[in-house]
Design a protein around this motif. Structure first.
Motif, PDB file in Angstrom:
ATOM      1  N   SER A 123       0.802  -1.224   0.000  1.00  0.00           N
ATOM      2  CA  SER A 123       0.000   0.000   0.000  1.00  0.00           C
ATOM      3  C   SER A 123       0.833   1.272   0.000  1.00  0.00           C
ATOM      4  CB  SER A 123      -0.921   0.019   1.239  1.00  0.00           C
ATOM      5  OG  SER A 123      -1.766  -1.108   1.259  1.00  0.00           O
ATOM      6  N   HIS A 124       2.153   1.143   0.167  1.00  0.00           N
ATOM      7  CA  HIS A 124       3.035   2.311   0.248  1.00  0.00           C
ATOM      8  C   HIS A 124       4.260   2.056  -0.628  1.00  0.00           C
ATOM      9  CE1 HIS A 124       0.599   2.487   3.940  1.00  0.00           C
ATOM     10  NE2 HIS A 124       0.777   3.802   3.898  1.00  0.00           N
ATOM     11  N   SER A 125       4.103   2.294  -1.903  1.00  0.00           N
ATOM     12  CA  SER A 125       5.156   1.974  -2.867  1.00  0.00           C
ATOM     13  C   SER A 125       6.397   2.840  -2.701  1.00  0.00           C
ATOM     14  CB  SER A 125       4.619   2.123  -4.291  1.00  0.00           C
ATOM     15  OG  SER A 125       4.170   3.454  -4.525  1.00  0.00           O
ATOM     16  N   GLU A 126       6.277   3.945  -1.967  1.00  0.00           N
ATOM     17  CA  GLU A 126       7.426   4.827  -1.762  1.00  0.00           C
ATOM     18  C   GLU A 126       8.367   4.324  -0.673  1.00  0.00           C
ATOM     19  OE1 GLU A 126       4.460   6.158   1.354  1.00  0.00           O
ATOM     20  OE2 GLU A 126       4.457   5.287  -0.659  1.00  0.00           O
ATOM     21  N   ILE A 127       7.922   3.353   0.115  1.00  0.00           N
ATOM     22  CA  ILE A 127       8.718   2.854   1.228  1.00  0.00           C
ATOM     23  C   ILE A 127       9.695   1.786   0.741  1.00  0.00           C
ATOM     24  CG2 ILE A 127       8.658   1.679   3.460  1.00  0.00           C
ATOM     25  CD1 ILE A 127       7.587   4.529   3.521  1.00  0.00           C
ATOM     26  N   GLY A 128      10.984   2.004   1.034  1.00  0.00           N
ATOM     27  CA  GLY A 128      12.005   1.042   0.647  1.00  0.00           C
ATOM     28  C   GLY A 128      12.449   0.144   1.785  1.00  0.00           C
ATOM     29  N   VAL A 129      12.269   0.621   3.031  1.00  0.00           N
ATOM     30  CA  VAL A 129      12.659  -0.146   4.214  1.00  0.00           C
ATOM     31  C   VAL A 129      11.552  -0.018   5.253  1.00  0.00           C
ATOM     32  CG1 VAL A 129      14.409  -0.520   5.988  1.00  0.00           C
ATOM     33  CG2 VAL A 129      15.091   0.400   3.763  1.00  0.00           C
ATOM     34  N   LEU A 130      11.127  -1.141   5.795  1.00  0.00           N
ATOM     35  CA  LEU A 130      10.048  -1.143   6.787  1.00  0.00           C
ATOM     36  C   LEU A 130      10.429  -2.036   7.955  1.00  0.00           C
ATOM     37  CD1 LEU A 130       7.071  -0.407   7.580  1.00  0.00           C
ATOM     38  CD2 LEU A 130       6.410  -2.552   6.455  1.00  0.00           C
ATOM     39  N   GLY A 131      10.429  -1.466   9.159  1.00  0.00           N
ATOM     40  CA  GLY A 131      10.685  -2.238  10.361  1.00  0.00           C
ATOM     41  C   GLY A 131       9.471  -2.251  11.272  1.00  0.00           C
ATOM     42  N   THR A 132       9.656  -2.745  12.488  1.00  0.00           N
ATOM     43  CA  THR A 132       8.563  -2.829  13.463  1.00  0.00           C
ATOM     44  C   THR A 132       9.128  -2.635  14.864  1.00  0.00           C
ATOM     45  OG1 THR A 132       8.637  -5.187  14.109  1.00  0.00           O
ATOM     46  CG2 THR A 132       7.600  -4.654  11.985  1.00  0.00           C
TER      47      THR A 132
END
Length: 337
Positions: free
Chosen positions: A112-121
């Motif tokens: 849903s967020h094509s601009e995000i290259g790195v995603l953590g938690t």
């Protein structure tokens, strides 16, 4: 492997002499509610029972690779990046535990967020002899990037990488930054893509004595100092020796060394960062100001030499434009207690 369907997620897990906690880590990945993944496990020259444990699993999603010798974390991770075929690359460590919904939630967000290259938690920290606690991250993308000035902004084993971002920009783990390889990669990623964290615990992070992050040595300290200077100097100015010393003292938590002159030097550096017209990473002036203001406020709180005049120091930082008004009021209320 070439005849296997291309998965949505490629899980990359380097393993070295990890027999003690390995089954828990593998089981947590195989139990994911989102099942369209390949699980690339790279044995980096283990001499214990690691290989036997991995080969005891009969799951077609597991792709077992073995280094000829112990090459180290960066070489092993890069081999995983090269082997990955999925749209996303999920990092995992051999001593941690992923929550069952981890992949489902991270895939949903990345889709849903094509601009995000790195995603953590966020993570739950646990381990023998410690009380479990939740470690939260910055979530908003500009704050994640701005936070890289001082810390990694991500718990490494929680991260999802967009494979397209990695491949199109030739992003790699760099062995010359071993021990800081994750922070260096996030800094490079922040130059070309946005970063984010999900505000939910999706991994249990185990603390124990054998962790690489505990192995601090003079080489790693010097690398850390050099890379810290590189990050600040990438904003277009050169740090002098005193400025480098102050930044290093802050990063290592040596708050007892901060008196008024050191705090003012710290403010001088942050002023130049915040008022720079061009940023080397994708972030904002507001985010940099918040990160800087937190650093200033925390230093004032922690240093005994600054506590007596903490509100005066806070006022000086606010007047210099280093603290947003809302945050200034929050700090002022806290300091007045």
């Amino acid at each position: 492997m070439q005849n296997r369907p291309v998965p949505v997620v490629s899980v990359v897990m380097p393993v070295y002499n990890a027999e003690k906690f390995l089954r828990e880590a593998i089981d947590s990945i195989l139990a994911q509610t989102f099942s369209d993944f390949e699980f690339i496990i790279i044995n980096d020259g283990s001499t214990d029972g690691t290989k036997e444990i991995i080969l005891s699993y009969d799951d077609p999603r597991i792709v077992y690779l073995e280094n000829e010798q112990n090459y180290g974390i960066c070489v092993t991770l890069n081999r995983g990046l090269d082997e990955a075929r999925g749209k996303y690359i999920a990092r995992m460590d051999s001593d941690d535990i992923s929550m069952p919904e981890r992949f489902a939630k991270q895939v949903e967000y990345m889709d849903s967020h094509s601009e995000i290259g790195v995603l953590g938690t966020d993570i739950e920290v646990f381990g023998e002899g410690i009380t479990n606690y939740i470690f939260t991250q910055s979530y908003e993308t500009n704050m994640c990037s701005a936070g890289l000035l001082f810390n990694p902004s991500f718990a490494h084993p929680t991260v999802f990488l967009r494979t397209e971002t990695i491949r199109n920009n030739n992003l790699r783990y760099k062995d010359e930054f071993r021990g800081l390889e994750d922070l260096k990669l996030w800094w490079d990623c922040a130059k070309v893509a946005k970063l984010a964290n999900l505000p939910i615990v999706l991994l249990r992070y185990r603390k124990h004595l054998a962790q690489e992050t505990k192995n601090v040595n003079p080489r790693k300290i010097q690398q850390s100092n050099n890379f810290r200077a590189e990050r600040f100097e990438s904003f277009g100015f050169i740090l002098n020796d005193k400025e480098k010393e102050v930044l290093n003292n802050y990063s290592y938590g040596n708050y007892s060394l901060f008196s008024t002159p050191e705090l003012h030097t710290f403010m001088d550096v942050l002023t130049r960062i915040i008022h720079n017209k061009q940023y080397p990473i994708i972030t904002s002036k507001k985010a940099l100001k918040v990160v800087g203001s937190k650093a200033i406020a925390y230093t004032i709180i922690q240093s005994d030499k600054l506590k007596a005049n903490k509100i005066a120091h806070l006022n000086k930082a606010f007047i210099r434009g280093l603290i947003p008004f809302v945050w200034y009021m929050k700090y002022l209320f806290h300091f007045a207690k």
